[in-house]
Structures are given as structure tokens and as C-alpha cells.
Design a protein around this motif. Structure first.
Motif, PDB file in Angstrom:
ATOM      1  N   GLY A  76       1.113  -0.790   0.106  1.00 24.26           N
ATOM      2  CA  GLY A  76       0.190  -0.243  -0.158  1.00 24.26           C
ATOM      3  C   GLY A  76       0.739   1.146  -0.297  1.00 24.26           C
ATOM      4  N   ALA A  77       1.904   1.293   0.840  1.00 24.96           N
ATOM      5  CA  ALA A  77       3.152   2.204   0.950  1.00 24.96           C
ATOM      6  C   ALA A  77       3.144   2.685  -0.745  1.00 24.96           C
ATOM      7  CB  ALA A  77       3.758   2.611   1.851  1.00 24.96           C
ATOM      8  N   VAL A  78       4.147   1.509  -0.889  1.00 23.84           N
ATOM      9  CA  VAL A  78       4.294   2.110  -2.461  1.00 23.84           C
ATOM     10  C   VAL A  78       3.138   2.356  -3.588  1.00 23.84           C
ATOM     11  CG1 VAL A  78       5.771   0.075  -4.623  1.00 23.84           C
ATOM     12  CG2 VAL A  78       5.998   0.008  -1.702  1.00 23.84           C
ATOM     13  N   ALA A  79       2.397   1.158  -3.256  1.00 20.80           N
ATOM     14  CA  ALA A  79       1.164   2.426  -4.185  1.00 20.80           C
ATOM     15  C   ALA A  79       0.945   3.558  -4.468  1.00 20.80           C
ATOM     16  CB  ALA A  79      -0.143   1.412  -4.089  1.00 20.80           C
ATOM     17  N   ALA A  80       0.643   4.094  -2.923  1.00 16.40           N
ATOM     18  CA  ALA A  80       1.077   5.857  -2.721  1.00 16.40           C
ATOM     19  C   ALA A  80       1.741   6.483  -3.035  1.00 16.40           C
ATOM     20  CB  ALA A  80       0.351   5.555  -0.846  1.00 16.40           C
ATOM     21  N   ALA A  81       3.142   5.840  -3.097  1.00 16.80           N
ATOM     22  CA  ALA A  81       4.468   6.934  -3.144  1.00 16.80           C
ATOM     23  C   ALA A  81       4.963   6.653  -4.437  1.00 16.80           C
ATOM     24  CB  ALA A  81       5.533   5.890  -2.671  1.00 16.80           C
ATOM     25  N   ASN A  82       4.232   5.703  -5.769  1.00 14.18           N
ATOM     26  CA  ASN A  82       3.911   5.837  -6.331  1.00 14.18           C
ATOM     27  C   ASN A  82       2.782   6.346  -7.175  1.00 14.18           C
ATOM     28  OD1 ASN A  82       4.168   4.694  -9.430  1.00 14.18           O
ATOM     29  ND2 ASN A  82       2.690   3.535  -9.735  1.00 14.18           N
ATOM     30  N   PHE A  83       2.226   7.004  -6.838  1.00  9.56           N
ATOM     31  CA  PHE A  83       0.390   7.355  -7.145  1.00  9.56           C
ATOM     32  C   PHE A  83       0.884   9.623  -6.810  1.00  9.56           C
ATOM     33  CE2 PHE A  83      -3.018  10.312  -6.029  1.00  9.56           C
ATOM     34  CZ  PHE A  83      -3.726   9.409  -7.006  1.00  9.56           C
ATOM     35  N   VAL A  84       1.984   9.106  -5.744  1.00  8.09           N
ATOM     36  CA  VAL A  84       2.398  10.897  -5.822  1.00  8.09           C
ATOM     37  C   VAL A  84       3.108  11.091  -6.503  1.00  8.09           C
ATOM     38  CG1 VAL A  84       3.357  11.982  -3.871  1.00  8.09           C
ATOM     39  CG2 VAL A  84       1.507  10.747  -2.863  1.00  8.09           C
ATOM     40  N   ALA A  85       4.437  10.245  -6.339  1.00 12.57           N
ATOM     41  CA  ALA A  85       5.208  10.623  -7.712  1.00 12.57           C
ATOM     42  C   ALA A  85       4.959  10.979  -9.293  1.00 12.57           C
ATOM     43  CB  ALA A  85       5.852   8.872  -8.376  1.00 12.57           C
ATOM     44  N   VAL A  86       3.773  10.073  -9.292  1.00 15.69           N
ATOM     45  CA  VAL A  86       3.384   9.842 -10.941  1.00 15.69           C
ATOM     46  C   VAL A  86       2.096  11.838 -10.988  1.00 15.69           C
ATOM     47  CG1 VAL A  86       1.442   9.393 -12.391  1.00 15.69           C
ATOM     48  CG2 VAL A  86       2.668   7.760 -11.597  1.00 15.69           C
ATOM     49  N   VAL A  87       1.252  11.903  -9.810  1.00 16.14           N
ATOM     50  CA  VAL A  87       0.752  13.065  -9.916  1.00 16.14           C
ATOM     51  C   VAL A  87       2.134  14.409  -9.542  1.00 16.14           C
ATOM     52  CG1 VAL A  87      -0.697  14.119  -8.131  1.00 16.14           C
ATOM     53  CG2 VAL A  87      -1.026  12.366  -8.915  1.00 16.14           C
ATOM     54  N   GLY A  88       2.588  14.018  -8.387  1.00 15.48           N
ATOM     55  CA  GLY A  88       3.255  15.262  -8.412  1.00 15.48           C
ATOM     56  C   GLY A  88       4.429  15.518  -9.687  1.00 15.48           C
ATOM     57  N   LEU A  89       4.611  15.044 -10.730  1.00 10.14           N
ATOM     58  CA  LEU A  89       6.206  14.579 -11.915  1.00 10.14           C
ATOM     59  C   LEU A  89       4.903  15.504 -12.683  1.00 10.14           C
ATOM     60  CD1 LEU A  89       8.497  14.135 -13.541  1.00 10.14           C
ATOM     61  CD2 LEU A  89       7.369  11.758 -13.791  1.00 10.14           C
ATOM     62  N   SER A  90       3.660  15.346 -13.132  1.00 10.84           N
ATOM     63  CA  SER A  90       2.778  15.733 -13.722  1.00 10.84           C
ATOM     64  C   SER A  90       2.297  16.991 -13.657  1.00 10.84           C
ATOM     65  CB  SER A  90       1.245  14.721 -14.110  1.00 10.84           C
ATOM     66  OG  SER A  90       1.354  13.490 -13.837  1.00 10.84           O
ATOM     67  N   GLY A  91       2.322  17.344 -12.549  1.00 12.86           N
ATOM     68  CA  GLY A  91       2.079  19.135 -11.613  1.00 12.86           C
ATOM     69  C   GLY A  91       3.178  19.529 -12.506  1.00 12.86           C
ATOM     70  N   TRP A  92       4.727  18.792 -11.917  1.00 13.21           N
ATOM     71  CA  TRP A  92       6.000  19.683 -11.880  1.00 13.21           C
ATOM     72  C   TRP A  92       5.570  20.001 -13.563  1.00 13.21           C
ATOM     73  CZ3 TRP A  92      10.070  18.581 -14.346  1.00 13.21           C
ATOM     74  CH2 TRP A  92      11.713  19.396 -14.413  1.00 13.21           C
ATOM     75  N   LEU A  93       5.508  18.646 -14.365  1.00 12.27           N
ATOM     76  CA  LEU A  93       5.669  19.266 -16.188  1.00 12.27           C
ATOM     77  C   LEU A  93       4.707  20.394 -16.056  1.00 12.27           C
ATOM     78  CD1 LEU A  93       6.048  15.578 -17.314  1.00 12.27           C
ATOM     79  CD2 LEU A  93       8.059  17.535 -17.729  1.00 12.27           C
ATOM     80  N   GLY A  94       3.193  20.433 -15.839  1.00  7.83           N
ATOM     81  CA  GLY A  94       2.407  21.308 -15.951  1.00  7.83           C
ATOM     82  C   GLY A  94       2.127  22.359 -15.724  1.00  7.83           C
ATOM     83  N   PHE A  95       3.020  23.052 -14.782  1.00 10.31           N
ATOM     84  CA  PHE A  95       4.202  24.375 -14.547  1.00 10.31           C
ATOM     85  C   PHE A  95       4.789  24.355 -14.854  1.00 10.31           C
ATOM     86  CE2 PHE A  95       6.690  26.686 -11.154  1.00 10.31           C
ATOM     87  CZ  PHE A  95       5.880  27.698 -10.922  1.00 10.31           C
ATOM     88  N   LYS A  96       5.852  24.100 -15.727  1.00 17.17           N
ATOM     89  CA  LYS A  96       6.623  23.954 -16.574  1.00 17.17           C
ATOM     90  C   LYS A  96       6.649  24.773 -18.019  1.00 17.17           C
ATOM     91  CE  LYS A  96      10.873  24.252 -14.617  1.00 17.17           C
ATOM     92  NZ  LYS A  96      11.718  24.705 -14.539  1.00 17.17           N
ATOM     93  N   ALA A  97       5.437  23.429 -17.843  1.00 18.91           N
ATOM     94  CA  ALA A  97       4.578  24.495 -19.506  1.00 18.91           C
ATOM     95  C   ALA A  97       3.857  24.932 -19.553  1.00 18.91           C
ATOM     96  CB  ALA A  97       4.094  22.796 -20.205  1.00 18.91           C
TER      97      ALA A  97
END
Length: 187
Positions: free
Chosen positions: A121-142
Motif C-alpha cells: 500500500g505504501a509503495v502504491a501510494a508513493a507511486n501515485f504521489v510520484a506520478v501526480v507530482g511529476l505531472s504537476g511539475w511538468l504542467g507548471f513548467k509547460a
């Protein structure tokens, strides 16, 4: 005036002049000796053996062609043998590769199963946070590039490529977590 009219006004030909020329005559001269005629019984004339028609190979050309066909068959056989050997080696390498992939798959599944429910569950949550964080960061840069008027198709393609790679990794990770959950429920 025609040629026939002009010729009829001139002098008449004599019968000897009007006649066709005589063909050349062969002069028989007894001074020619028979020594200049080829002797068919001598070694200069090629003869064939009496069993010529019963022979399998009658000419040198035929013998060369048969030899060429033999070499061609041998080369074809050798090529087929090499192809069969290469195919067998490829099949063996494929089997070894599948065995290694299965071993790695089993190891990853076992590792996730060893984490337990909470760890997975922790790995899945970390994976979800990493995907959302990366997507947000890429969107902010774009958005920043767009605001300054510097957003290009190259930048968009790079962002989509990064998100695709992360998506593939997320699906692989989710697959192993799912396998680990199934393994836990089977036990």
C-alpha cells in the motif's frame, strides 16, 4: 521516253551477247594427289566408342553440368544445415531468455509479497504521489513556457514522452503489486 524505247532504237545484240554467261567449269586435273585428302582411319579424326549410346555421360559439357549440379546440391545442403543449426541456437537462446525473465518476474513478485499489505500500500501510494507530482511539475513548467511564448512542439513531445515512460513504469509496478496480492490471497 522509257528505257525499253531507248534500247530498241540502238544496235541489235548478237546472240552471244544476249545469252547468259556460262557457269564456271570444273577442270579435272590428274595432277592432284590423294595425299591431301584426310585419312578417316588416322588419329586426326575423332571417333566414339561402340557403347557410346549406352553411356550415362556422353560429352564433357554434360559431365561439367552434372558436376556443377552436385556442387550446387552440396552447397544448398550445407546452407540448410547452417540455417537449421542457427534456428536451434536461436530457440535455445529464446528459451534461456524466457527462463531468465520468468526468474526475474518471480523474484519481483516474491519481493512485493514479502512487503506485506501495508508495504504494498505504501509503495502504491508513493507511486501515485510520484506520478501526480511529476505531472504537476511538468504542467507548471509547460505553463511557464507558454506564458513567455516559448512553448514548442518539441517541449510538448518531451513532456508527453516522460509521462508515457512513467505510465509504463506505473503499470509494471501495479502489475507486480497485483500479482503479490493474488499470491497473498491464495495462501
Amino acid at each position: 521516253m522509257s528505257y525499253a524505247e531507248v534500247a530498241s532504237k540502238g544496235p541489235k545484240q548478237t546472240p552471244e551477247e544476249a545469252a547468259a554467261p556460262q557457269p564456271p567449269q570444273i577442270v579435272t586435273d590428274e595432277s592432284v594427289s590423294s595425299s591431301s585428302i584426310i585419312d578417316v582411319d588416322g588419329p586426326g579424326v575423332r571417333t566414339v566408342p561402340a557403347d557410346f549410346m549406352e553411356q550415362d555421360i556422353k560429352t564433357e559439357t554434360q559431365a561439367d553440368r552434372i558436376e556443377f549440379e552436385k556442387r550446387e546440391k552440396a552447397a544448398k545442403k550445407k546452407a540448410e544445415d547452417l540455417a537449421a543449426k542457427a534456428k536451434a541456437e536461436a530457440d535455445l537462446a529464446k528459451k534461456k531468455g524466457k527462463a531468465k525473465a520468468r526468474k526475474a518476474d518471480d523474484w519481483l513478485t516474491k519481493s512485493f509479497a514479502d512487503l506485506g499489505e501495508g508495504g504494498r500500500g505504501a509503495v502504491a501510494a508513493a507511486n501515485f504521489v510520484a506520478v501526480v507530482g511529476l505531472s504537476g511539475w511538468l504542467g507548471f513548467k509547460a505553463w511557464g513556457l507558454y506564458d513567455r511564448g516559448r512553448l514548442s512542439w518539441k517541449d510538448i513531445g518531451l513532456g508527453v514522452g516522460i509521462l508515457s515512460a512513467v505510465g509504463v513504469m506505473e503499470s509494471v509496478l501495479a502489475n507486480y503489486i497485483s500479482k503479490a496480492n493474488k499470491k497473498d490471497h491464495e495462501q
